[in-house]
Every structure is written in C-alpha cells, then in structure tokens.
Design a protein around this motif. Structure first.
Motif, mmCIF file in Angstrom:
data_model
loop_
_atom_site.group_PDB
_atom_site.id
_atom_site.type_symbol
_atom_site.label_atom_id
_atom_site.label_comp_id
_atom_site.label_asym_id
_atom_site.label_seq_id
_atom_site.Cartn_x
_atom_site.Cartn_y
_atom_site.Cartn_z
ATOM 1 N N PRO A 1 -0.540 1.629 -10.048
ATOM 2 C CA PRO A 1 -0.497 0.369 -9.294
ATOM 3 C C PRO A 1 0.002 -0.811 -10.131
ATOM 4 N N SER B 1 1.864 5.462 -1.748
ATOM 5 C CA SER B 1 1.660 6.671 -2.524
ATOM 6 C C SER B 1 2.132 6.377 -3.951
ATOM 7 N N MET B 2 1.240 6.456 -4.918
ATOM 8 C CA MET B 2 1.614 5.995 -6.265
ATOM 9 C C MET B 2 0.670 6.522 -7.332
ATOM 10 N N GLN B 3 1.175 6.509 -8.567
ATOM 11 C CA GLN B 3 0.337 6.842 -9.710
ATOM 12 C C GLN B 3 -0.133 5.595 -10.457
ATOM 13 N N ILE C 1 -4.650 11.437 -7.896
ATOM 14 C CA ILE C 1 -3.463 11.959 -7.213
ATOM 15 C C ILE C 1 -3.662 13.443 -6.940
ATOM 16 N N THR D 1 -5.490 6.287 -10.768
ATOM 17 C CA THR D 1 -5.431 6.812 -9.412
ATOM 18 C C THR D 1 -5.840 8.280 -9.380
ATOM 19 N N THR E 1 0.863 -1.176 0.000
ATOM 20 C CA THR E 1 0.000 0.000 0.000
ATOM 21 C C THR E 1 0.893 1.217 0.000
ATOM 22 N N GLN F 1 -11.208 2.657 -4.558
ATOM 23 C CA GLN F 1 -9.799 3.014 -4.398
ATOM 24 C C GLN F 1 -8.960 1.929 -5.089
ATOM 25 N N SER G 1 -2.191 -1.699 -3.514
ATOM 26 C CA SER G 1 -3.288 -0.737 -3.366
ATOM 27 C C SER G 1 -2.751 0.660 -3.145
ATOM 28 N N GLN G 2 -3.489 1.590 -3.697
ATOM 29 C CA GLN G 2 -3.088 2.990 -3.597
ATOM 30 C C GLN G 2 -3.677 3.592 -2.338
ATOM 31 N N THR H 1 -3.067 9.798 -2.209
ATOM 32 C CA THR H 1 -1.719 10.179 -2.639
ATOM 33 C C THR H 1 -1.574 11.698 -2.706
ATOM 34 N N LYS I 1 5.633 10.098 -9.136
ATOM 35 C CA LYS I 1 5.230 8.825 -8.548
ATOM 36 C C LYS I 1 4.770 7.861 -9.639
#
Ligand code: FES
Ligand code: FES
Lengths: 745, 156
Positions: A211, A207-209, A481, A479, A205, A508, A232-233, A236, A243
């Motif tokens: 997955p 912080s990301m753009q 962001i 995502t 899990t 999510q 899982s994101q 973020t 990211k």
C-alpha cells in the motif's frame, strides 16, 4: 479461554480469513461496487518502440458518456514513482513508446460493453523505431534505450586475490552457460483497482502487496500531502511479486480517470491484458565457471550474469543485486568474481517475482555443482556436503555465518526421506516402454529480509492497540496476499499479550489506519514485521499493566485490563520501529559484508520419468526440505513451501512466455499454461527448524526459498535420465528433443 | 429477454440480454460475488457453479440457457452459517491461501465427492484438474478433499 502463557506459535490455528474465503464472502476488488461507479480500460501501444504522434478518437463514434484521459490530463510530473523517474503513467504525445502494450490513454464509462466497443474507435499514430528485443541486441547497443550502454545497473562482487592464477592452478574447470526465460506470476485474481476522489483527497482500494508504494506514487503524481491519499488493500487473490510494483501504475490510471470523470472508477484487467502488460520474472543469462582441486574442493568461481530488465528500471537493480549475491550458492569459495548487469530492452518491464533474481542464478550454480561432481566422479550429494557453508564459514561477500545454518540438516532430511517408500498412490505415467528415469538434487540458500542495511533505512513500524471496544488490533501495512500474514500476526500478538487468538484482529491495511511496516516482499513479513508485532504487543502489555497497577486491577488478566482501559480511558496504542540486530554491516559500494541478516537453507530431490516418444516429463517424486527457523504456523508454512515448489516445477517444465517483436504471443491461461493438480506430484515436504535468534520465536523467511532450487533439481534429474546437459528453463519437450538431437553432452 | 430459473433453491426471474454470461448475471444482477473470474475462457474453474447438479464454468454459459434450470453457487454450500464438510476441511488442512480459487475448488470438490466418493488421491487430482490454484501446489487441497471423503465414509 486460554490462559496467559499459552503459546499459539507452532500451532496450526484456523486461518483468520478461512471462513470468509471458503464461503465466498471474502471481498476482492472486483466484488466491490460504488454508486455511480464507472468502468475503465487502458489503451495500449501496438509497437515495441516508437514515437507517439497522435491519438485519434473516431469522430463518428458517440463519446458522450465516455471519459477519455491522455497524458495531457496529467498536470504533475508524469511518472510512476519507484526507483527512477523514467516510467510515465501514460506515454505523452511526442514521447517514446518503450514497449508493446504500454499505456497511452484511458477511457471509462457507465456501460462496460460500450467502453469495450469504444476501444475499437481509438487510433494511434506512431513513428516506429528499431526495437531492442534481446539481451544480445541490448548489449550490442546499436540502438540506445538507456544511458550510453543500455545498462540500467551493474554490480561487481569480488573475493580473494588472483582469480586467473587460481583457475590456472585448478585441476578441473567446469564451464557452462545457462538461460532462464520469463515467467508469469499467474495469480488467479487479475490486477484490479478502484479510485474515487472526495473533496481533494484520493481514495484507492485494490489488489496489492504494498500500500505505501502506491501511496508514494500517488502523492508524487498528484502533488498531494500524506493525508490526502488513502490506499486500502482489498482481499488480494495472490501476488507472488506481481502485485509489488505494477499496482502503482494501475492506481495512477484509475485515479486519473476518476478525477476527470468526477466519479468512482474501477479497472479490472482481463487475463489477456494482465499477461500481456504486467511484469514477469526477468529472463537471465548466466555464464558460470568453477575451478576445482583434486580433493574435490571449489577453489575459484567466475560468474557473468545478464538480466533482461525490459523497458523501464522499475525494481530491476534490486533484483540484480539479489541475483548477484546468490550466484555462488551456499558453498565455500576462496577466490571469486561475479559481474552482473541489468539491460534495457523494448519488452514490457520485468519485475518482482518470488525469489527476486535468486532462482535464475541458483539454476546456474546448481547445474554447475552437479557437473562438477560428475567431472570429479563424486556423488553429487557428497560433493555438496564437502563444499557447503557451515557455521563460522565465510560467504562470497565475506560474511561470517554466526548462527542459524542448516546446510547439512536439509540434505540429511531429504536423503532420509528418499530412503522411504514414495507416498502411496503416486501419479505414475501410463506404462510406457523404455521410459527413462533419473534423479536430481539441489542445495541452496536464500537471504531473508532486505539486502544489507535495507531494514535500517526502511525503519518499519507496527502498532498494537486496544481499540475503543476493548479489542486488540494489530496495525501494519503488511498485506495478506494468501501467505497467511494476518494469521501469524494474530498468533504472535496473542502469544505475547497472553490472550486468545480470537481476541486479536489484524486491521486490513489502509494507509490512514496503519503505520508503514514496509512492503510485503523479500520473505520479510514473518521474520521482520512479525518481530515488530511481537515488540509492539509487549509494549502495549506493559502499558496496560502499568495502567492496571495504578487502578489496583489484576495485572495477570490482560484482556480484562484492555476492557477496563477501553471503558474508562478509550483507545490505547503502542507503536514500535524496527531495530536491526547488532553487528550487521554491509557496504553497498564494495559489496562486502553481511549481505543478509540470516539465510534459509533448502535441499530438493526430484525423480523424473521421461517419455521416450513425446519427451514429456513426469515428476514422480519431489522431496523438499526447507529451513524456516521456526514454523509459526506449520500448515501455512507447508503451504508456502508447496506453492513455491510447484511454481518452480512449473517454471522448469511447462511455463513459457512467448514473445514476438516484443509482444507477448500467448496471453491467456489456455496458452500460457501453469500446472494443474494432475501435473503436480505428491509433494513430500519437510520443515526444518534452525532458529534465527533475532526472529520472532526463531522464525526466518519462507516465502521465496522454495522457488529457488527445484528447477535445477529437475535439470540434474534429466541429465541423470538422458545423459545430456539441460541448461535452459523451461525444459519443454521440444527443448529436450533439441538437446537429444545433438546439443552439448 | 425474461428468464425463469431456480437460484440457490429460490425461484427467480430476470430480464437480461440473452448472451450475458451466467457468471456476470450471478455477480452483478444477483450480487452473488462468491463465483470468481480468473480467465473468462473455461481454463481456471474459479467460476464453477452447479447447473442441475453438474459442475460447470459459469463464464462459458450464456444465461439464456438457464431457463427452467436449477443453479447453485458457492453461497449455497453452507447451510445456516454451518460450513459444509468440504469447506471445513479446506480451512483445517490449509487448502485455501489467497482464496480466489477457493469457491470454485469447494464447488468442484463437492461435486467430485458426490460423483466418486471413493476416489483415490490420483483420481481426485484428475477430477480437480479443471480448477487452477497458484498458491497451494494442490497438495493441501487434495489432503482436504480426501479427508472429507474419509470422514463421510466413517460416518456413513
Ligand atoms: S473464469 Fe470461468 S473458467 Fe476461468
Ligand atoms: S488459494 Fe490462491 S489460487 Fe488457490
């Protein structure tokens, strides 16, 4: 309750994540804690280039509750899978350190301060090698970092015959050399990730753009099947490209630690680590030559582009491609040649950042266009209007623009706004005698979505479903962001289904629950993925209505149908795969054809005031008209444009990443500054809507285009104010002083 | 070391190492994760809280200094699920995107409106200059805060 047929598209509904974010309840990765969770840190190289001989853990230190990981603990292939298999998760013993702050080992433990203390008890033995620290050194190829020429990738784009003859016949030639520096994304939330293993499966899990990028990288690193990796994101805190690829590296690290420690592990970078080690915008050198005829038309262009890719390939070839494809700008030009190359250096890898290569080449061509107008004695706006691409015109790759061209509209909108009084209460610089003022203009375009046939290869998928509770869900890997993806998906799905936005939830992103709709990049989320959401919602609606008919229910009330279906049968999902609009063909080999399915268009006007003593620049006015096809959510669109505009102004005037021997020397918010509300001008934003027939409700991309042009507008304004040519980004006071002292006019 | 202080209106006592940062104590010991860390060095304002009514960067404050003080965090801005006018305006005007700066922005804007309810846009930009936001370009944040100020004036 809203009646069917009501459209939420074009209305600024409240953001779905607004309440959680303003109240402090939104859960970011650093807000997550798990029982028994350990805190991890990364041991990083202290040289730019060398051979790693050994890592020594001080025997006098108490390591009893610290887990350590080195490359020896990696049992599978030691690289972070992306485009090439060149970047290791950890530098192996005897392997090459390719840049400063490269990960060589990992540690974790229950007590954060003890883990921090342990960092000082780890030593690296390294045989240092000569480092390649600039584009010039890399091209000289005295030290080879990649292949036999240090070139990660090169592209050539050509159009028309007889370039030399065209230049020979030209009445004027405008020549310039432009350098733009690295830029830090400076998302306010630093990178962070948590991993834990359950049985044989890996859960991450963070912080990301993207997955599914991480999903792929983890499958490869640990040799796991699809289902054994769940990414899982978390909410973020900004990405801007930063990211996109780096989180796969961080995920590898937490996963390795968690595996060895047998406990959940969290790593949150502090700001200095984040700035020192993660990707930035590529530095870029552009040599640009334009041939003009006496009528004020562009007849030839010769462009030579060199990017600094840093130490590993990462996504650099794609950045190069976009830079090359945008380097002529939205202008007609019958004969041209563009050569672009991506060089290897011993700097931390450069990577995705909003605009993705286009801001660098846009700076160059929009300076050139301004200089061309000067040479011809033409008004710079008129010159642009005369040469701009219009419907039916042919781009540099030979693409005929068949629809959705707003090149004139954006210019006219900006000029009309400039006629009006500036916004009240504008932040004027303190009254300085002899303050020098100037006005600059820029016109540009940005290809929306993946280059060429990228979307066909990707085949993004989205599902819209009725869950067991009778609620509508949008399931995609795109995502949010901060750009508002979840809100616009809700609007698009609710409008198609004919239900209220409150009845639609966006799941999510989690690779176990959502199909792969592709990465959240390239200004594709609304235009491409939004389109798939629309189709999937339509498919679901038809299925529900068929169900209703079979049961003799009122098919006009989709919400009631959903509830009935959930109660009687259970969940119902409809998944759709993206299909490119017909007639888009691009040849990756020759670089000919439809480079992008469509383009966004933008124009920017900047007024500057320069303090004659300190050379500090105040942006007094910034008018930005951006064509987005259709603003699904006008306030979100405005926020995207303004955020991008401010990052571009920041890049132009204040933001500077300083390197010494390949190491970032200003890795903090105090030294690597970004603009505050005080430097920011009152932004005058104009949304232009030139619909794209194949986008949802006419929408096309918006995320990146506002980043492309403002820096050139600033430089053009500085030339207007000071009568000299400013060809380097950032234009810091010291840069300006230098040019005024005797730089080229 | 034991420290007594008021936290979001409640009397609290905690046993901590005195040099712990207030930010960490709030986030880890009291699980008030609304205050964020963006820099840890007083630059970004994501960790803004009120101490005795004054907005401060909680990443710079050793918790020992909180003895007998009154601390408020973003979690106290809304009362009974009812968001404050500033919070509502931030949603309505698009003053939050990724949201990581937003708790700090909401706190600082609330303090600014108390201190200078008639601040101009330019003045509001100065008052907010200690809070970095990378997403919005600040325009919509300033719009939100100014509109909240206007609404307060209208409603007396
Ligand atoms: S975290 Fe406290 S000011 Fe940035
Ligand atoms: S909303 Fe993302 S930093 Fe402000």
């Amino acid at each position: 309750m809203t009646k069917p047929g009501h459209s939420f598209v074009g209305h600024s509904v409240n953001r779905v994540d607004g309440h959680a974010k303003v109240s402090g309840r939104a859960i970011y990765v650093d807000d997550i804690s798990m029982p028994g969770m350990l805190h991890g840190r990364t041991v990083r190289s202290k040289v730019a280039h060398g051979t790693l001989k050994d890592i020594v853990f001080d025997a006098a230190f108490d390591w009893s509750d610290i887990t350590t990981v080195t490359a020896k603990d990696i049992t599978g292939p030691n690289f972070v899978a992306l485009m090439e298999e060149d970047q290791p998760a950890l530098v192996p013993m005897g392997g090459k350190i390719m840049h400063h702050d490269e990960p060589v080992a990992l540690i974790c433990g229950p007590d954060k301060s003890k883990v921090d203390a342990a960092m000082a008890h780890i030593d690296q033995q390294v045989d240092e090698l000569p480092a390649v620290l600039s584009i010039d050194e890399s091209r000289a190829a005295n030290t080879l970092l990649y292949g036999d020429d240090n070139i990660f990738k090169a592209y050539t784009l050509e159009k028309g015959e007889g370039l030399d003859e065209a230049f020979a016949a030209a009445d004027h030639i405008v020549e310039g050399e432009y350098f733009t520096g690295a830029q830090e994304q400076m998302y306010i939330e630093t990178q962070g990730m948590i991993a834990h293993w359950q049985d044989e499966s890996l859960h991450i899990t963070g912080s990301m753009q993207c997955p599914y990028y991480i999903h792929n990288a983890m499958k490869s690193l640990f040799g796991l099947e699809d289902e054994a990796v769940v990414i899982s994101q978390a909410v973020t805190g900004g990405g801007f490209g930063g990211k996109e690829e780096y989180p796969s590296m961080l995920a590898a690290h937490v996963a390795l630690l968690a595996k060895k420690a047998g406990a959940p592990v969290k790593i949150i970078y502090d700001r200095s680590e984040d700035v020192a080690a993660t990707t930035k915008r590529h530095p870029c050198l552009v040599k640009h030559r334009l041939g003009l005829n006496a009528h004020g038309e562009i007849v030839a262009a010769d462009v030579d582009i060199t990017f600094d890719g840093g130490a590993y390939v990462t996504l650099s070839p794609v950045v190069l491609s976009r830079g090359v494809l945008h380097s002529i700008g939205p202008y007609k030009c019958p004969t041209l040649r563009v050569v672009g190359r991506m060089m290897a250096t011993n700097t931390p890898p450069h990577g995705a950042y909003r605009g993705f290569g286009a801001p660098q080449t846009t700076f160059a061509y929009e300076r050139q266009i301004d200089k061309a107008a000067r040479v011809l004695g033409m008004d710079p706006v008129e010159f642009r209007l005369r040469n701009r691409l219009n419907l039916g015109d042919e781009t540099a790759t030979g693409q005929i623009l068949k629809n959705s061209v707003a090149s004139e509209k954006v210019v006219r909108e900006v000029m009309a706004q400039a006629e009006k009084e500036p916004p009240n209460d504008i932040c004027m610089p303190k009254a300085v005698q002899d303050v020098k003022r100037g006005r600059g203009f820029a016109l540009y375009y940005h290809g929306a979505g993946f280059t060429g046939s990228g979307e066909d290869r990707l085949k993004g998928r989205v599902a819209v479903a009725v869950n067991k509770q009778g609620e509508f869900e949008v399931r995609s890997a795109s995502t949010d962001i901060g750009q508002g993806a979840f809100t616009i998906f809700t609007q698009i799905a609710a409008t198609t289904l004919g239900v209220d936005v409150a009845n639609v939830k966006v799941v999510q992103p989690n690779t176990k629950m959502v199909p792969d709709s592709g990465p959240t990049v390239a200004s594709r989320t609304c235009m491409v993925v939004g389109g798939i959401v629309e189709q999937a919602a339509n498919g679901l609606k038809e299925k529900l209505q068929a169900y209703g008919e079979s049961k003799g229910l009122d098919c006009g009330d989709v919400l009631a149908l959903a509830e009935a279906h959930a109660k009687d049968v259970g969940e119902l999902a409809f998944e759709t795969t993206y299909k490119s609009p017909p007639g888009i063909h691009f040849d990756d080999q020759t670089y000919r054809g439809d480079a992008y399915p469509c383009y966004g268009w933008a124009a920017c006007l900047v007024d500057v005031a320069v303090d004659p003593d300190t050379y500090e620049v105040t942006v007094e006015r910034c008018i930005h008209a951006v064509d987005v096809g259709k603003a699904v959510h006008p306030i979100i669109v405005k926020g995207q444009i303004e955020g991008g505009t401010m990052q571009a102004l920041g890049w132009a005037l204040w933001e500077s990443v300083l390197y010494k021997n390949g190491k970032v020397m200003n890795p903090s918010m105090t030294d690597c500054i970004i603009p505050t509300a005080m430097e920011a001008p009152e932004l005058e934003t104009i949304i232009v809507e030139e619909p794209y027939p194949h986008g949802p409700h006419g929408a096309k991309g918006v995320g990146e285009i506002p980043m492309d042009g403002p820096a050139a507008a600033v430089a053009n304004a500085l030339q207007d104010a000071l009568g000299k040519s400013f060809d380097v980004v950032p234009m810091l006071p010291e840069t300006i002083a230098e040019v005024l002292k005797g730089g080229p006019a | 070391m034991k420290i007594d202080f008021t936290l979001n209106g409640e009397q609290r006592e905690i046993d901590v190492t005195p040099m712990s940062r207030l930010l960490d104590v709030l986030r880890c010991d009291f699980e008030l994760t609304g205050s964020k860390e963006g820099c840890g060095e007083g630059e970004c304002g994501a960790c803004t809280v009120f101490v005795d009514g004054k907005a401060v960067n909680s990443c710079l404050i050793p918790v020992a200094q909180m003895q007998g003080r009154e601390v408020r965090t973003v979690e106290s801005l809304a009362s009974n699920e009812m968001l404050s006018d500033v919070q509502q305006a931030l949603i309505k005007f698009g003053g939050t995107q990724c949201g990581i700066c937003t708790p700090g922005i909401a706190m600082m804007a609330s303090a600014a409106l108390e201190a200078e309810p008639n601040a101009s846009r330019a003045r509001m930009r100065e008052l907010m200059a200690g809070n970095l936001c990378r997403c919005t370009g600040y325009q919509l944040i300033i719009d939100a805060v100014i509109s909240a100020a206007e609404a307060r004036r209208r409603h007396g």
